[in-house]
Design a protein around this motif. Structure first.
Motif, PDB file in Angstrom:
ATOM      1  N   ALA A  90       0.834  -1.205   0.000  1.00 53.51           N
ATOM      2  CA  ALA A  90       0.000   0.000   0.000  1.00 53.51           C
ATOM      3  C   ALA A  90       0.871   1.259   0.000  1.00 53.51           C
ATOM      4  CB  ALA A  90      -0.941  -0.003   1.198  1.00 53.51           C
ATOM      5  N   ALA A  91       1.951   1.225   0.779  1.00 59.27           N
ATOM      6  CA  ALA A  91       2.864   2.371   0.826  1.00 59.27           C
ATOM      7  C   ALA A  91       3.532   2.580  -0.540  1.00 59.27           C
ATOM      8  CB  ALA A  91       3.916   2.165   1.909  1.00 59.27           C
ATOM      9  N   ARG A  92       3.917   1.496  -1.175  1.00 60.24           N
ATOM     10  CA  ARG A  92       4.535   1.590  -2.512  1.00 60.24           C
ATOM     11  C   ARG A  92       3.538   2.166  -3.518  1.00 60.24           C
ATOM     12  NH1 ARG A  92       9.297  -1.707  -4.077  1.00 60.24           N
ATOM     13  NH2 ARG A  92       8.463  -1.138  -6.114  1.00 60.24           N
ATOM     14  N   ALA A  93       2.298   1.745  -3.430  1.00 62.09           N
ATOM     15  CA  ALA A  93       1.269   2.251  -4.345  1.00 62.09           C
ATOM     16  C   ALA A  93       1.053   3.749  -4.143  1.00 62.09           C
ATOM     17  CB  ALA A  93      -0.032   1.486  -4.157  1.00 62.09           C
ATOM     18  N   ARG A  94       1.019   4.191  -2.880  1.00 60.32           N
ATOM     19  CA  ARG A  94       0.858   5.626  -2.593  1.00 60.32           C
ATOM     20  C   ARG A  94       2.053   6.415  -3.129  1.00 60.32           C
ATOM     21  NH1 ARG A  94      -0.941   3.542   2.261  1.00 60.32           N
ATOM     22  NH2 ARG A  94       1.013   4.071   3.307  1.00 60.32           N
ATOM     23  N   LEU A  95       3.243   5.879  -2.919  1.00 60.85           N
ATOM     24  CA  LEU A  95       4.450   6.546  -3.410  1.00 60.85           C
ATOM     25  C   LEU A  95       4.434   6.624  -4.935  1.00 60.85           C
ATOM     26  CD1 LEU A  95       7.196   7.831  -2.948  1.00 60.85           C
ATOM     27  CD2 LEU A  95       8.179   5.529  -2.893  1.00 60.85           C
ATOM     28  N   SER A  96       4.067   5.531  -5.570  1.00 59.67           N
ATOM     29  CA  SER A  96       3.998   5.497  -7.034  1.00 59.67           C
ATOM     30  C   SER A  96       2.986   6.516  -7.548  1.00 59.67           C
ATOM     31  CB  SER A  96       3.630   4.082  -7.488  1.00 59.67           C
ATOM     32  OG  SER A  96       3.577   4.025  -8.882  1.00 59.67           O
TER      33      SER A  96
ATOM     34  N   SER B  52       2.050   9.231  -6.012  1.00 64.11           N
ATOM     35  CA  SER B  52       2.609  10.548  -5.733  1.00 64.11           C
ATOM     36  C   SER B  52       3.613  10.951  -6.816  1.00 64.11           C
ATOM     37  CB  SER B  52       3.344  10.513  -4.398  1.00 64.11           C
ATOM     38  OG  SER B  52       2.792  11.376  -3.497  1.00 64.11           O
ATOM     39  N   ILE B  53       4.499  10.032  -7.155  1.00 60.40           N
ATOM     40  CA  ILE B  53       5.505  10.313  -8.178  1.00 60.40           C
ATOM     41  C   ILE B  53       4.834  10.542  -9.527  1.00 60.40           C
ATOM     42  CG2 ILE B  53       7.445   9.327  -9.470  1.00 60.40           C
ATOM     43  CD1 ILE B  53       8.338   8.038  -6.796  1.00 60.40           C
ATOM     44  N   ALA B  54       3.799   9.772  -9.829  1.00 60.23           N
ATOM     45  CA  ALA B  54       3.071   9.961 -11.090  1.00 60.23           C
ATOM     46  C   ALA B  54       2.464  11.364 -11.161  1.00 60.23           C
ATOM     47  CB  ALA B  54       1.988   8.895 -11.246  1.00 60.23           C
ATOM     48  N   GLY B  55       1.947  11.856 -10.044  1.00 57.66           N
ATOM     49  CA  GLY B  55       1.392  13.209 -10.008  1.00 57.66           C
ATOM     50  C   GLY B  55       2.467  14.263 -10.206  1.00 57.66           C
ATOM     51  N   ILE B  56       3.603  14.072  -9.559  1.00 54.53           N
ATOM     52  CA  ILE B  56       4.724  15.000  -9.717  1.00 54.53           C
ATOM     53  C   ILE B  56       5.195  15.003 -11.167  1.00 54.53           C
ATOM     54  CG2 ILE B  56       7.148  15.389  -9.102  1.00 54.53           C
ATOM     55  CD1 ILE B  56       6.360  14.250  -6.267  1.00 54.53           C
ATOM     56  N   ARG B  57       5.323  13.810 -11.738  1.00 55.68           N
ATOM     57  CA  ARG B  57       5.765  13.685 -13.128  1.00 55.68           C
ATOM     58  C   ARG B  57       4.782  14.394 -14.066  1.00 55.68           C
ATOM     59  NH1 ARG B  57       6.810   8.728 -13.032  1.00 55.68           N
ATOM     60  NH2 ARG B  57       4.690   8.045 -13.444  1.00 55.68           N
TER      61      ARG B  57
ATOM     62  N   ILE C 130      11.938  11.085 -11.199  1.00 57.75           N
ATOM     63  CA  ILE C 130      10.484  11.030 -11.391  1.00 57.75           C
ATOM     64  C   ILE C 130      10.094  10.181 -12.603  1.00 57.75           C
ATOM     65  CG2 ILE C 130      10.049  13.180 -10.154  1.00 57.75           C
ATOM     66  CD1 ILE C 130       9.680  14.532 -12.929  1.00 57.75           C
ATOM     67  N   GLY C 131      11.048   9.406 -13.109  1.00 51.89           N
ATOM     68  CA  GLY C 131      10.730   8.453 -14.173  1.00 51.89           C
ATOM     69  C   GLY C 131      10.941   8.955 -15.587  1.00 51.89           C
TER      70      GLY C 131
END
Length: 120
Positions: free
Chosen positions: A9-15, A17-22, A69-70
């Protein structure tokens, strides 16, 4: 909830978050590229040493943040621009090099491949 599902769940939230930043980064990149391009052209003026230093710092920041950010392709292209800038003699840039770098920066904003997330 188990440690494994907490971790997932933490990884999904982080992912997410990063997708939003990207997404925000990509959305605003054309404006950022325009500013960097203007700095490059200013760095090619006789009194452009300060603009060159600012450009170098902003490019260096992008070299680190883009892959984080990918966007590794963008990071690589910015690294190449940064290297060209660093290889020039100290002081203001030669106007031809400044214009070439400005053009390369502007082209990045139009290149959808460098603004696409890595699938790695």
């Amino acid at each position: 909830m188990s440690d494994t599902s907490d971790h997932g769940a933490a990884r999904a939230r982080l992912s997410d978050s990063i997708a939003g930043i990207r997404a925000r980064f990509v959305e605003g990149f054309a404006e950022r590229a325009h500013e960097l391009s203007a700095l490059a052209r200013e760095a090619g003026q006789p009194d452009g040493a300060s603009a060159r230093q600012t450009l170098r710092l902003k490019l260096h920041n992008l070299v680190g943040s883009a892959p984080t950010i990918g966007l590794p392709a963008l990071g690589l292209r910015i690294t190449q621009i940064e290297a060209a800038l660093a290889s020039a003699p100290p002081g203001s840039l030669d106007a031809r090099l400044a214009n070439r770098l400005a053009g390369e920066i502007e082209a990045l904003a139009q290149d959808r491949n460098v603004l696409r997330q890595s699938n790695q």
